[in-house]
Design an enzyme around this catalytic site. Structure first.
Site, PDB file in Angstrom:
ATOM      1  N   ARG A 133       0.820  -1.220   0.000  1.00 37.19           N
ATOM      2  CA  ARG A 133       0.000   0.000   0.000  1.00 37.19           C
ATOM      3  C   ARG A 133       0.852   1.268   0.000  1.00 37.19           C
ATOM      4  NH1 ARG A 133      -5.208   1.413   1.114  1.00 37.19           N
ATOM      5  NH2 ARG A 133      -5.809  -0.754   1.157  1.00 37.19           N
TER       6      ARG A 133
ATOM      7  N   ARG B 189     -10.577   3.508  -2.213  1.00 36.39           N
ATOM      8  CA  ARG B 189      -9.331   3.158  -1.517  1.00 36.39           C
ATOM      9  C   ARG B 189      -9.036   4.221  -0.468  1.00 36.39           C
ATOM     10  NH1 ARG B 189      -7.528  -1.898  -3.137  1.00 36.39           N
ATOM     11  NH2 ARG B 189      -7.968  -2.112  -5.350  1.00 36.39           N
ATOM     12  N   ILE B 190      -8.498   3.770   0.645  1.00 38.41           N
ATOM     13  CA  ILE B 190      -8.047   4.694   1.680  1.00 38.41           C
ATOM     14  C   ILE B 190      -6.644   5.156   1.303  1.00 38.41           C
ATOM     15  CG2 ILE B 190      -7.522   4.928   4.141  1.00 38.41           C
ATOM     16  CD1 ILE B 190     -10.489   4.410   3.450  1.00 38.41           C
TER      17      ILE B 190
ATOM     18  N   THR C 230     -16.977  12.380  -1.016  1.00 40.50           N
ATOM     19  CA  THR C 230     -18.433  12.305  -0.883  1.00 40.50           C
ATOM     20  C   THR C 230     -18.774  10.924  -0.353  1.00 40.50           C
ATOM     21  OG1 THR C 230     -18.922  11.402  -3.076  1.00 40.50           O
ATOM     22  CG2 THR C 230     -18.686  13.788  -2.920  1.00 40.50           C
ATOM     23  N   HIS C 231     -19.811  10.863   0.462  1.00 37.00           N
ATOM     24  CA  HIS C 231     -20.184   9.576   1.064  1.00 37.00           C
ATOM     25  C   HIS C 231     -21.710   9.463   1.090  1.00 37.00           C
ATOM     26  CE1 HIS C 231     -19.789   5.991   3.454  1.00 37.00           C
ATOM     27  NE2 HIS C 231     -20.712   6.467   4.279  1.00 37.00           N
TER      28      HIS C 231
ATOM     29  N   ALA D 104      -7.055  10.644   6.922  1.00 42.16           N
ATOM     30  CA  ALA D 104      -6.596   9.307   6.527  1.00 42.16           C
ATOM     31  C   ALA D 104      -7.455   8.186   7.109  1.00 42.16           C
ATOM     32  CB  ALA D 104      -5.134   9.123   6.930  1.00 42.16           C
TER      33      ALA D 104
HETATM   34  C1  GRF Z   1     -21.254   7.370  -4.582  1.00 43.96           C
HETATM   35  O1  GRF Z   1     -22.466   7.225  -3.904  1.00 43.96           O
HETATM   36  C2  GRF Z   1     -20.109   7.523  -3.635  1.00 43.96           C
HETATM   37  O2  GRF Z   1     -20.377   8.314  -2.538  1.00 43.96           O
HETATM   38  C3  GRF Z   1     -19.919   6.090  -3.222  1.00 43.96           C
HETATM   39  O3  GRF Z   1     -20.018   5.362  -4.428  1.00 43.96           O
HETATM   40  C4  GRF Z   1     -20.853   6.088  -5.305  1.00 43.96           C
HETATM   41  C5  GRF Z   1     -20.053   6.373  -6.553  1.00 43.96           C
HETATM   42  O4  GRF Z   1     -20.878   6.556  -7.639  1.00 43.96           O
HETATM   43  N1  GRF Z   1     -18.691   5.896  -2.510  1.00 43.96           N
HETATM   44  P1  GRF Z   1     -20.326   7.060  -9.040  1.00 43.96           P
HETATM   45  O5  GRF Z   1     -19.088   6.248  -9.364  1.00 43.96           O
HETATM   46  O6  GRF Z   1     -20.038   8.531  -8.932  1.00 43.96           O
HETATM   47  O7  GRF Z   1     -21.451   6.774 -10.004  1.00 43.96           O
END
Ligand code: GRF
Length: 188
Positions: free
Chosen positions: A64, A90-91, A107-108, A141
């Site tokens: 890694r 990936r982290i 984004t999550h 991280a």
């Molecule tokens: C998004 O919901 C993101 O937050 C999550 O996986 C999805 C990615 O979607 N980790 P895309 O590849 O942008 O269509």
């Protein structure tokens, strides 16, 4: 504001950024799009839009740490103001984030700090919460940790499957990512 976007999959959030830039609604330069594996639709659609792309394949590195070093070099070559993890699964290391002045945006698809990790949508459904949503944050991280910039709620319906809920969340997520980038660009 120059950005490098990292993807692992289809890149529909990235497409929203590409479209907003093309429409003149978002004043950022997408310097490059990178992936951690070959053959992603995210890279394919970026190349089709004329954006430089690169792949730092996780499988090509002994460990890694080597991969992180290679990823840092590949991203640094484009001298970004902000690096965006848009479905990048990936982290990255603290060293990677430091190399870009901590400007690593993620984004999550859940309301952090609830349901971090690769299955935020599934985990929210399994827990039985009635409201989930999405989060845009400065990533450190850890796994989906770091200062939150924007969040928006999405209700879970009884008829939802993981797919239908994730699609509804992604509609909101795209808007939130674009508006966050617009705010950052305006302040830069
Ligand atoms: C998004 O919901 C993101 O937050 C999550 O996986 C999805 C990615 O979607 N980790 P895309 O590849 O942008 O269509």
């Amino acid at each position: 504001m120059r950005i490098v976007v990292l993807v692992s999959g289809t890149g529909s959030n990235l497409q929203a950024v590409i479209d907003s830039v093309a429409a003149g609604d978002l004043d950022v330069e997408i310097a490059a799009v990178g992936a951690d594996r070959p053959g992603t639709y995210g890279v394919e659609r970026s190349a089709a839009a004329g954006i430089p792309t690169f792949v730092v394949d996780f499988k090509d590195y002994a460990d890694r740490s080597d991969w992180n070093t290679a990823l840092t070099k590949a991203v640094a070559a484009y001298d970004p103001d902000v690096v965006v993890s848009s479905g990048f699964m990936r982290i990255v290391s603290a060293g990677f984030i430091d190399a870009f002045g901590g400007k690593y945006l993620n984004t999550h698809p859940a309301l952090l700090p609830a349901f971090p990790g690769a299955h935020g949508v599934r985990d929210a459904m399994a827990y039985g919460v009635k409201v989930t949503g999405c989060t845009v944050h400065w990533a450190d991280a850890g796994v989906d940790t770091g200062p939150i910039i924007a969040q928006e709620a999405v209700s879970i319906e009884d008829s939802d499957t993981e797919e239908t809920l994730h699609e509804r969340i992604k509609v909101v997520e795209r808007r939130l990512l674009v508006s966050t980038l617009a705010s950052l660009a305006a302040a830069s």
